[in-house]
Scaffold this motif. Structure first.
Motif, mmCIF file in Angstrom:
data_model
loop_
_atom_site.group_PDB
_atom_site.id
_atom_site.type_symbol
_atom_site.label_atom_id
_atom_site.label_comp_id
_atom_site.label_asym_id
_atom_site.label_seq_id
_atom_site.Cartn_x
_atom_site.Cartn_y
_atom_site.Cartn_z
ATOM 1 N N ARG A 9 0.858 -1.181 0.000
ATOM 2 C CA ARG A 9 0.000 0.000 0.000
ATOM 3 C C ARG A 9 0.891 1.227 0.000
ATOM 4 N NH1 ARG A 9 -1.752 2.963 4.640
ATOM 5 N NH2 ARG A 9 -3.474 4.384 4.175
ATOM 6 N N ASN A 10 0.747 2.027 -1.033
ATOM 7 C CA ASN A 10 1.555 3.240 -1.165
ATOM 8 C C ASN A 10 3.044 2.948 -1.053
ATOM 9 O OD1 ASN A 10 -0.808 4.774 -1.413
ATOM 10 N ND2 ASN A 10 -0.953 5.080 0.790
ATOM 11 N N ASP A 18 -4.377 -2.157 7.132
ATOM 12 C CA ASP A 18 -4.532 -1.471 5.853
ATOM 13 C C ASP A 18 -5.603 -2.133 4.996
ATOM 14 O OD1 ASP A 18 -2.434 0.347 6.344
ATOM 15 O OD2 ASP A 18 -0.935 -1.017 5.509
ATOM 16 N N HIS A 70 5.744 3.510 -6.779
ATOM 17 C CA HIS A 70 5.056 2.389 -6.132
ATOM 18 C C HIS A 70 5.205 1.108 -6.955
ATOM 19 C CE1 HIS A 70 3.664 5.254 -3.338
ATOM 20 N NE2 HIS A 70 2.517 5.581 -3.898
ATOM 21 N N PRO A 91 -9.266 6.441 0.379
ATOM 22 C CA PRO A 91 -9.363 5.971 1.772
ATOM 23 C C PRO A 91 -10.680 6.349 2.433
ATOM 24 C CG PRO A 91 -7.798 7.788 1.591
ATOM 25 C CD PRO A 91 -8.156 7.382 0.189
ATOM 26 N N GLU A 105 -5.126 6.546 -3.014
ATOM 27 C CA GLU A 105 -3.993 5.727 -2.602
ATOM 28 C C GLU A 105 -3.883 4.521 -3.538
ATOM 29 O OE1 GLU A 105 -4.140 4.811 1.576
ATOM 30 O OE2 GLU A 105 -4.104 6.930 2.150
#
Length: 268
Positions: A9-10, A18, A70, A91, A105
């Protein structure tokens, strides 16, 4: 030993905390790609897809350089050859209206490299039009439902026919046809695949004729071949759609694979 699967994630390893809010989330979009030797074909198309879909769903998009960072982090954490899915979400979650302060994200999952089924395939036809067809969004229960229904009927998968009677796409595939001299792309509302984009621009560079036209089930007997394609492969032969047989077209299949291979691999 290098892990064969990564969930980040990110750009960092995703924790249970998460992932828990995302387990039931359906307001997101994604792109899927095959990584070979740590590199990707059509990276610009994947970035464009994520950027455009983010603007459509969230009204804002992450900078390409952040998305590339990423992607690099996930690729570097796995083997040289792998499958990768990059999902962009808010989010704030579903059933909310989030302002510009809530930035999208990125969740990235990797797994074993894939190349798709060997084929040839048979496709049933289903009247279906995807919501927001130009966006590769998540939570599309219809795709799996129609796949399962097709298999129960003795087919391999399903192709979609819109309200105008035009073939558009298949469950997780784009469709392409051959008339003996040119590649024929269906004209309808659909998701333009990244592999489709790669093949089309490389066919242009090879000087291969191609056109976009409406294709109905009634038009199939006049065609000289058909395939499905997605991020796994630039072409799997289709030898029947509904009750209409399609001829074997090995030269067409070879042409699509040659065009795809002509696309250079690039690093994120």
């Amino acid at each position: 030993m290098t892990s064969t699967a990564v969930v980040q994630r990110n750009g960092r390893v995703a924790t249970a905390e998460d992932l828990a809010p995302l387990a039931f989330a359906g307001y997101a979009h994604f792109t899927a790609m095959q990584v070979r030797g740590g590199q990707v074909r059509g990276l610009d198309l994947h970035l464009e897809r994520l950027r455009t879909a983010s603007m459509e769903l969230f009204g804002q998009a992450l900078p390409d350089d952040r998305v590339r960072a990423h992607l690099r982090a996930a690729i570097e954490a796995g083997p040289a050859d792998l499958s990768l899915t990059a999902t962009v979400y808010s989010p704030a979650g579903e059933f909310t209206v989030a302002g510009a302060e809530v930035k999208p994200e990125v969740l990235i999952r990797t797994g074993p490299a894939a190349s798709g089924p060997a084929g040839p395939l048979t496709l049933t036809t289903v009247e279906h039009e995807r919501a927001l067809p130009a966006v590769k969004h998540v939570g599309e229960v219809a795709k799996t439902y129609f796949l399962r229904q097709a298999v129960a009927q003795g087919f391999d998968d399903a192709a979609f026919v819109d309200r105008q009677g035009r073939l558009s796409e298949a469950t997780i595939w784009n469709l392409a046809f051959w008339d003996g001299a040119a590649v024929v792309w269906p004209e309808a509302e659909m998701l333009t695949g990244t592999t489709m984009g790669i093949v089309r621009r490389q066919l242009d560079r090879l000087g291969v004729p191609q056109r976009v036209q409406e294709v109905t089930p009634a038009d199939l007997p006049a065609l000289a071949g058909g395939v499905v394609m997605n991020s796994w492969t630039p072409g799997v032969a289709v030898h029947r759609i509904g009750s209409a047989p399609l001829p074997e077209a090995p030269s067409f299949l070879e042409l699509l694979h040659r065009a795809y291979q002509a696309e250079p691999l690039t690093s994120p």
